[in-house]
Design an enzyme around this catalytic site. Structure first.
Site, PDB file in Angstrom:
ATOM      1  N   LEU A 163       0.848  -1.199   0.000  1.00  0.00           N
ATOM      2  CA  LEU A 163       0.000   0.000   0.000  1.00  0.00           C
ATOM      3  C   LEU A 163       0.883   1.248   0.000  1.00  0.00           C
ATOM      4  CD1 LEU A 163      -2.732  -1.020   2.602  1.00  0.00           C
ATOM      5  CD2 LEU A 163      -2.644  -1.431   0.151  1.00  0.00           C
ATOM      6  N   ALA A 184      -0.272   4.457  -1.667  1.00  0.00           N
ATOM      7  CA  ALA A 184      -0.980   5.535  -2.358  1.00  0.00           C
ATOM      8  C   ALA A 184      -0.977   6.839  -1.568  1.00  0.00           C
ATOM      9  CB  ALA A 184      -2.412   5.103  -2.652  1.00  0.00           C
ATOM     10  N   ARG A 222       2.790  14.902   6.123  1.00  0.00           N
ATOM     11  CA  ARG A 222       3.682  15.384   7.184  1.00  0.00           C
ATOM     12  C   ARG A 222       5.162  15.378   6.789  1.00  0.00           C
ATOM     13  NH1 ARG A 222       1.774  11.544  11.520  1.00  0.00           N
ATOM     14  NH2 ARG A 222       3.725  12.069  12.577  1.00  0.00           N
ATOM     15  N   ARG A 232      59.415  27.522 -22.592  1.00  0.00           N
ATOM     16  CA  ARG A 232      59.401  28.586 -21.589  1.00  0.00           C
ATOM     17  C   ARG A 232      60.455  29.610 -21.993  1.00  0.00           C
ATOM     18  NH1 ARG A 232      62.006  24.372 -17.314  1.00  0.00           N
ATOM     19  NH2 ARG A 232      64.168  24.673 -17.909  1.00  0.00           N
TER      20      ARG A 232
HETATM   21  C1  UD1 Z   1      -3.295   1.538   9.572  1.00  0.00           C
HETATM   22  C2  UD1 Z   1      -4.285   0.558  10.187  1.00  0.00           C
HETATM   23  C3  UD1 Z   1      -4.024   0.467  11.689  1.00  0.00           C
HETATM   24  C4  UD1 Z   1      -2.607   0.050  11.958  1.00  0.00           C
HETATM   25  C5  UD1 Z   1      -1.622   0.980  11.217  1.00  0.00           C
HETATM   26  C6  UD1 Z   1      -0.246   0.393  11.291  1.00  0.00           C
HETATM   27  C7  UD1 Z   1      -6.288   0.769   8.823  1.00  0.00           C
HETATM   28  C8  UD1 Z   1      -7.658   1.297   8.729  1.00  0.00           C
HETATM   29  N1  UD1 Z   1      -5.628   1.024   9.938  1.00  0.00           N
HETATM   30  O1  UD1 Z   1      -3.561   2.810  10.127  1.00  0.00           O
HETATM   31  O2  UD1 Z   1      -4.903  -0.501  12.266  1.00  0.00           O
HETATM   32  O3  UD1 Z   1      -2.349   0.055  13.327  1.00  0.00           O
HETATM   33  O4  UD1 Z   1      -1.960   1.106   9.825  1.00  0.00           O
HETATM   34  O5  UD1 Z   1       0.686   1.257  10.704  1.00  0.00           O
HETATM   35  O6  UD1 Z   1      -5.833   0.118   7.915  1.00  0.00           O
HETATM   36  N2  UD1 Z   1      -3.059   3.858   1.960  1.00  0.00           N
HETATM   37  C9  UD1 Z   1      -3.435   3.735   0.650  1.00  0.00           C
HETATM   38  N3  UD1 Z   1      -4.667   4.185   0.274  1.00  0.00           N
HETATM   39  C10 UD1 Z   1      -5.526   4.753   1.141  1.00  0.00           C
HETATM   40  C11 UD1 Z   1      -5.126   4.874   2.481  1.00  0.00           C
HETATM   41  C12 UD1 Z   1      -3.908   4.411   2.858  1.00  0.00           C
HETATM   42  O7  UD1 Z   1      -2.681   3.220  -0.179  1.00  0.00           O
HETATM   43  O8  UD1 Z   1      -6.620   5.130   0.717  1.00  0.00           O
HETATM   44  C13 UD1 Z   1      -1.743   3.368   2.352  1.00  0.00           C
HETATM   45  C14 UD1 Z   1      -0.864   4.441   2.938  1.00  0.00           C
HETATM   46  O9  UD1 Z   1      -0.063   5.058   1.929  1.00  0.00           O
HETATM   47  C15 UD1 Z   1      -0.008   3.665   3.927  1.00  0.00           C
HETATM   48  C16 UD1 Z   1      -0.914   2.499   4.342  1.00  0.00           C
HETATM   49  O10 UD1 Z   1      -1.922   2.413   3.360  1.00  0.00           O
HETATM   50  O11 UD1 Z   1       1.153   3.144   3.315  1.00  0.00           O
HETATM   51  C17 UD1 Z   1      -1.533   2.686   5.724  1.00  0.00           C
HETATM   52  O12 UD1 Z   1      -2.328   3.851   5.711  1.00  0.00           O
HETATM   53  P1  UD1 Z   1      -2.329   4.881   6.919  1.00  0.00           P
HETATM   54  O13 UD1 Z   1      -3.198   6.012   6.566  1.00  0.00           O
HETATM   55  O14 UD1 Z   1      -0.944   5.138   7.352  1.00  0.00           O
HETATM   56  O15 UD1 Z   1      -3.080   4.014   8.036  1.00  0.00           O
HETATM   57  P2  UD1 Z   1      -2.965   4.201   9.584  1.00  0.00           P
HETATM   58  O16 UD1 Z   1      -3.894   5.250  10.009  1.00  0.00           O
HETATM   59  O17 UD1 Z   1      -1.556   4.305   9.981  1.00  0.00           O
END
Ligand code: UD1
Ligand code: MG
Length: 471
Positions: A11, A13, A18, A445
């Site tokens: 994942l 995206a 931050r 030179r």
């Molecule tokens: C997520 C988990 C949480 C866990 C944590 C661990 C969910 C709902 N929650 O939370 O339980 O403790 O990770 O790090 O999954 N991403 C996408 N598309 C999206 C949203 C996110 O590709 O629409 C990717 C982000 O780029 C990231 C990953 O998914 O690499 C996790 O997303 P993030 O928003 O960081 O989730 P957390 O709130 O950290």
């Protein structure tokens, strides 16, 4: 038991707001490699051969990085709008092929996962005949993470921080964001996800409770929290970079490399070092660097994509980029080897010498204060102090050749293109504008004139002029 093929699902995206950077988060580098590449490389080392990367922000840049790496065969799933991790998986599911049965889901911003741990998790999953195995960790301060409910070793539900009540927030076992799960499981439960009432997002984590209710076996697998550290800001990037450095340096020490002060050395991931190499403090070894047996790097040396031969010595504060140094050669202190510098065996480059696109033959010496660009120097050549190849006429670059055994005196300029022949002798202070035949002596030179007793006269003349000025 034959192990099933496992496919990575990364994942990546998210925007990474931050980070406060134009660069998509997963392309930030730690120890010289992008976060995404660290994840893909760990998957590859764990025996995974292919996968899907969910791409959103910075799509083209992330795709270019995917194409340029060689760890894993990956294809993209484009999540145009980021509507949550569950939505990201739904998008990826459109890409699933019938012969893909098992997926390892990971976050693209977690570069510290170790291949050994992933292997162990895979073995655990297969041994338990688990339907879904969830990577968890126990944290003193679980704030921000999804809390994992269920008996020991099991998960029945994950409550996201934003949804948790006070009691749930006290749970210290949290979701690390690593899942091993079958395609069948995902295809069954992903369509059933409902948007969170609070955030409107689709949570991947809800597939746990959906599966548990349907009687699926969901195991948890405990990770060392360090391995699940994610990068969300520059501080965390520096933190993971430091951890990666420490791991790399300790791995090299186990291979017989001597770091005089391992805390003060910078080593990137794509570097190779052979045994008995000694590395002094404040050395930086950047990607693509290769150091052969027994080489010695003195303090402050910076090597970028450079090969150092066996037993070579790079003295303090030298900067080498896209260069090659032969066995037992000596470079520096304070030398600069620019791209295309190729130093032969036993050759010597001394202080304040700069070389660009220059090949120096075996045993040749450029000991002090010289610039050589676009040059080919033969074997056993001695180049004196302050030699300059005038290789650029403001429009084009021109080549200089120096034949084997030539002796070039100090303070010589060679106005390229030209050739200084083998075994020739160029007198100090010459500005050479035409080729020198082999075996010839070239002097270019003004002839010296000595005026006997003139020094005193000259001093008196200067003193008189000064007295006149002071009046
Ligand atoms: C997520 C988990 C949480 C866990 C944590 C661990 C969910 C709902 N929650 O939370 O339980 O403790 O990770 O790090 O999954 N991403 C996408 N598309 C999206 C949203 C996110 O590709 O629409 C990717 C982000 O780029 C990231 C990953 O998914 O690499 C996790 O997303 P993030 O928003 O960081 O989730 P957390 O709130 O950290
Ligand atoms: Mg996160």
């Amino acid at each position: 038991m034959k192990k099933p093929q496992i496919h990575a699902l990364v994942l990546s995206a998210g925007k990474g707001t931050r980070m406060k950077s134009e660069l998509p988060k997963v392309l930030h580098k730690a120890a010289g490699r992008s976060l995404l590449n660290h994840v893909l490389s760990a998957c590859a080392d764990a025996g995974i051969e292919s996968g899907i990367v969910v791409v959103g922000h910075g799509r083209d840049q992330v795709k270019a990085e995917m194409a340029s790496q060689q760890f894993l065969a990956v294809r993209e799933a484009w999540q145009e709008q980021q509507l949550g991790t569950g939505h990201a998986l739904q998008v990826a599911a459109n890409q699933f092929s019938k012969d893909e049965a098992l997926f390892l889901i990971l976050n693209g911003d977690g570069p510290l996962l170790r291949a050994d741990t992933l292997r162990a998790m895979i073995d655990f999953h297969l041994q338990k005949k688990s339907d879904l195995t969830l990577g968890v960790m126990t944290l003193e301060n679980p704030t921000g993470y999804g809390r994992v409910m269920g008996a020991k070793d099991r998960a029945s539900r994950i409550v996201e921080e934003k949804e948790a009540n006070a009691k749930e927030k006290k749970i210290t076992r949290v979701n690390g964001g690593v899942y091993l799960v079958s395609r069948a499981y995902l295809e069954k439960f992903l369509p059933k996800l409902k948007p969170s009432k609070r955030t409107g997002e689709l949570y991947l984590t809800d597939i746990i409770s959906l599966g548990a209710k349907a009687g699926k076996k969901i195991f948890t697998y405990s990770f060392d929290p360090e391995e699940l550290l994610g990068v969300n800001d520059q501080g965390q990037l520096a933190q993971v970079s430091k951890i990666l450095q420490r791991r790399l340096i300790h791995a090299w020490m186990r291979e017989g490399i001597c770091f005089l002060d391992p805390e003060r050395v910078y080593v990137e991931a794509d570097v190779r070092i052979e045994s008995d190499v000694v590395v002094e403090p404040n050395v930086a070894l950047h990607a693509g660097t290769r150091i052969a047996k027994g080489a010695h790097l003195e303090a402050g040396v910076i090597l970028k994509n450079t090969s150092i031969g066996e037993g070579a010595e790079i003295k303090a504060y030298s900067h080498l980029e896209d260069a090659v140094v032969g066995a037992n050669a000596s470079v520096g202190p304070f030398a600069r080897l620019r791209p295309g510098a190729d130093i032969g065996e036993d050759a010597k480059i001394g202080n304040f010498v700069e070389l660009k696109k220059t090949k120096l033959g075996k045993g040749s010496k450029v000991s002090h204060l010289s610039y050589l660009g676009d040059a080919t120097v033969g074997v056993d050549v001695n180049i004196g102090c302050g030699f300059i190849t005038c290789n650029y006429d403001g429009v084009s670059k021109h080549e200089t050749k120096v034949g084997d055994g030539a002796f070039v005196g100090s303070d010589v300029q060679a106005v390229a293109p030209l050739e200084i022949g083998a075994n020739s002798y160029v007198a100090s202070g010459s500005t050479i504008t035409r080729s020198v035949p082999a075996g010839a002596l070239a002097i270019a030179r003004v002839k010296q004139e000595n005026k006997e007793g003139y020094a005193d006269r000259l001093r008196r003349k200067h003193a008189a002029a000064k007295q006149k000025d002071n009046k």
